[in-house]
Design a protein around this motif. Sequence first.
Motif, PDB file in Angstrom:
ATOM      1  N   ALA A 121       0.825  -1.216   0.000  1.00  0.00           N
ATOM      2  CA  ALA A 121       0.000   0.000   0.000  1.00  0.00           C
ATOM      3  C   ALA A 121       0.857   1.263   0.000  1.00  0.00           C
ATOM      4  O   ALA A 121       0.600   2.209  -0.752  1.00  0.00           O
ATOM      5  CB  ALA A 121      -0.933  -0.014   1.219  1.00  0.00           C
ATOM      6  N   MET A 122       1.901   1.273   0.818  1.00  0.00           N
ATOM      7  CA  MET A 122       2.705   2.495   0.925  1.00  0.00           C
ATOM      8  C   MET A 122       3.596   2.699  -0.308  1.00  0.00           C
ATOM      9  O   MET A 122       3.920   3.829  -0.661  1.00  0.00           O
ATOM     10  CB  MET A 122       3.532   2.499   2.218  1.00  0.00           C
ATOM     11  CG  MET A 122       2.678   2.540   3.478  1.00  0.00           C
ATOM     12  SD  MET A 122       1.350   3.798   3.436  1.00  0.00           S
ATOM     13  CE  MET A 122       2.301   5.300   3.530  1.00  0.00           C
ATOM     14  N   LYS A 123       3.954   1.575  -0.948  1.00  0.00           N
ATOM     15  CA  LYS A 123       4.729   1.715  -2.195  1.00  0.00           C
ATOM     16  C   LYS A 123       3.815   2.248  -3.308  1.00  0.00           C
ATOM     17  O   LYS A 123       4.125   3.228  -3.971  1.00  0.00           O
ATOM     18  CB  LYS A 123       5.304   0.350  -2.623  1.00  0.00           C
ATOM     19  CG  LYS A 123       6.565  -0.016  -1.860  1.00  0.00           C
ATOM     20  CD  LYS A 123       7.319  -1.153  -2.524  1.00  0.00           C
ATOM     21  CE  LYS A 123       6.575  -2.466  -2.401  1.00  0.00           C
ATOM     22  NZ  LYS A 123       7.276  -3.588  -2.983  1.00  0.00           N
ATOM     23  N   GLY A 124       2.685   1.568  -3.478  1.00  0.00           N
ATOM     24  CA  GLY A 124       1.796   1.911  -4.597  1.00  0.00           C
ATOM     25  C   GLY A 124       1.020   3.191  -4.358  1.00  0.00           C
ATOM     26  O   GLY A 124       0.707   3.921  -5.293  1.00  0.00           O
ATOM     27  N   GLY A 125       0.696   3.470  -3.091  1.00  0.00           N
ATOM     28  CA  GLY A 125      -0.155   4.629  -2.796  1.00  0.00           C
ATOM     29  C   GLY A 125       0.626   5.913  -2.600  1.00  0.00           C
ATOM     30  O   GLY A 125       0.099   7.011  -2.804  1.00  0.00           O
ATOM     31  N   CYS A 126       1.850   5.794  -2.169  1.00  0.00           N
ATOM     32  CA  CYS A 126       2.652   7.004  -1.891  1.00  0.00           C
ATOM     33  C   CYS A 126       3.886   7.095  -2.768  1.00  0.00           C
ATOM     34  O   CYS A 126       4.679   8.016  -2.617  1.00  0.00           O
ATOM     35  CB  CYS A 126       3.082   7.020  -0.423  1.00  0.00           C
ATOM     36  SG  CYS A 126       1.719   7.200   0.718  1.00  0.00           S
ATOM     37  N   MET A 132      10.097   1.630  -0.942  1.00  0.00           N
ATOM     38  CA  MET A 132       9.840   0.394  -0.184  1.00  0.00           C
ATOM     39  C   MET A 132       8.849   0.703   0.929  1.00  0.00           C
ATOM     40  O   MET A 132       8.690   1.865   1.334  1.00  0.00           O
ATOM     41  CB  MET A 132      11.138  -0.202   0.376  1.00  0.00           C
ATOM     42  CG  MET A 132      11.896   0.647   1.361  1.00  0.00           C
ATOM     43  SD  MET A 132      13.370  -0.212   1.969  1.00  0.00           S
ATOM     44  CE  MET A 132      14.438  -0.046   0.581  1.00  0.00           C
ATOM     45  N   GLY A 133       8.180  -0.350   1.404  1.00  0.00           N
ATOM     46  CA  GLY A 133       7.195  -0.168   2.457  1.00  0.00           C
ATOM     47  C   GLY A 133       7.864  -0.089   3.831  1.00  0.00           C
ATOM     48  O   GLY A 133       9.074  -0.308   3.955  1.00  0.00           O
ATOM     49  N   PRO A 134       7.076   0.203   4.883  1.00  0.00           N
ATOM     50  CA  PRO A 134       7.664   0.432   6.208  1.00  0.00           C
ATOM     51  C   PRO A 134       8.380  -0.779   6.801  1.00  0.00           C
ATOM     52  O   PRO A 134       9.403  -0.617   7.470  1.00  0.00           O
ATOM     53  CB  PRO A 134       6.460   0.834   7.070  1.00  0.00           C
ATOM     54  CG  PRO A 134       5.250   0.384   6.320  1.00  0.00           C
ATOM     55  CD  PRO A 134       5.619   0.435   4.876  1.00  0.00           C
ATOM     56  N   PHE A 135       7.895  -1.988   6.546  1.00  0.00           N
ATOM     57  CA  PHE A 135       8.541  -3.164   7.174  1.00  0.00           C
ATOM     58  C   PHE A 135       9.850  -3.498   6.463  1.00  0.00           C
ATOM     59  O   PHE A 135      10.842  -3.854   7.119  1.00  0.00           O
ATOM     60  CB  PHE A 135       7.569  -4.349   7.208  1.00  0.00           C
ATOM     61  CG  PHE A 135       6.385  -4.033   8.077  1.00  0.00           C
ATOM     62  CD1 PHE A 135       6.512  -4.032   9.462  1.00  0.00           C
ATOM     63  CD2 PHE A 135       5.165  -3.663   7.523  1.00  0.00           C
ATOM     64  CE1 PHE A 135       5.441  -3.675  10.281  1.00  0.00           C
ATOM     65  CE2 PHE A 135       4.098  -3.309   8.329  1.00  0.00           C
ATOM     66  CZ  PHE A 135       4.234  -3.314   9.703  1.00  0.00           C
ATOM     67  N   ALA A 136       9.861  -3.356   5.145  1.00  0.00           N
ATOM     68  CA  ALA A 136      11.122  -3.559   4.416  1.00  0.00           C
ATOM     69  C   ALA A 136      12.138  -2.507   4.857  1.00  0.00           C
ATOM     70  O   ALA A 136      13.328  -2.809   5.008  1.00  0.00           O
ATOM     71  CB  ALA A 136      10.875  -3.472   2.910  1.00  0.00           C
TER      72      ALA A 136
END
Length: 269
Positions: free
Chosen positions: A204-209, A213-217
């Motif tokens: 979600a954070m990669k595609g939406g923002c 990379m996303g927060p956990f990566a």
Amino acid sequence: MAGGIAEVVARAGMRAILRARSEASAATAVKQVTSGLARQVDKGKLDAAERDRILANITTATDLGALGACDIIIESVVEDLATKQQLFRDLDAVATPRAILATNTSTLPVVEMAKVVRQPERVCGIHFFNPAQVLPLVEIVRPITASDDTINRSVTFVKAIGKDGVNVLDRAGFIVNALLFPYLNNAIRMLEDGTASMEDIDTAMKGGCNFPMGPFALLDLVGLDTSLSILDTLHASFGDENFAPRPMLRKLVAEGRLGRKTKAGFYVY
Ligand SMILES: NC(=O)c1ccc[n+]([C@@H]2O[C@H](COP(=O)([O-])OP(=O)(O)OC[C@H]3O[C@@H](n4cnc5c(N)ncnc54)[C@H](O)[C@@H]3O)[C@@H](O)[C@H]2O)c1
């Protein structure tokens, strides 16, 4: 981080001495640099002569005395104030009086390192981002004790190594981590609440923002022990609940799951 910083300096044509407590850990850091450069040569992004030139600019040492003639010494050891202060005391004893003593700390008060040396005016933060050889930003952190000369020379150095420097006062988290870590911590809260899976939050954070990379990566890349230490410092400084490290983070660190560096964190590598 230390290997990445040495690579950046060496790429800019300056000599870098990578100092570690043992020959083995210095060799590990150089090996990481060497294999990173080899990948770039394989992909045709770097020619072999340039690789050799970069590697020739990096030497290693275990004795702190080897840093005696350096113009800038950048400390990048574990994010623990007592350890860093002891290192600054030791550096103070060996460094030439003109040397800048800089810390790569992510959140610890730079002034606390300045106050243990005889010339606190020569201490500042030169804070790189991970991976240092890739990310362009460097925060130049000014503690109340730093001289204009120290900050001006640090700004010149950061330009000379091809980085984009920003100036910031010595407040916990500086610019980036003060804004980034409430977000990372709240992503863990969302996972604990069962709102969504870790993979879906990252997607979600990669595609939406449009984040790379996303927060956990990202937490796994930063290191979960380093992340916990950053949040503890931010929480102690600002008292804001958004900074209070989430229980899941503490649990993973207690289990020795520190992220990519231990091959397991939120994800398994
Ligand atoms: N990981 C990141 O994303 C990141 C980004 C920017 C800044 N930093 C900062 O860089 C510093 C190092 O972080 P890291 O991610 O490389 O941590 P790390 O845990 O990967 O490495 C820390 C290294 O310090 C060594 N060390 C511990 N005590 C030492 C001492 N007294 N003398 C010499 N070496 C010692 C350890 O053996 C280890 O190799 C920390 O201050 C951290 O906050 C980290």
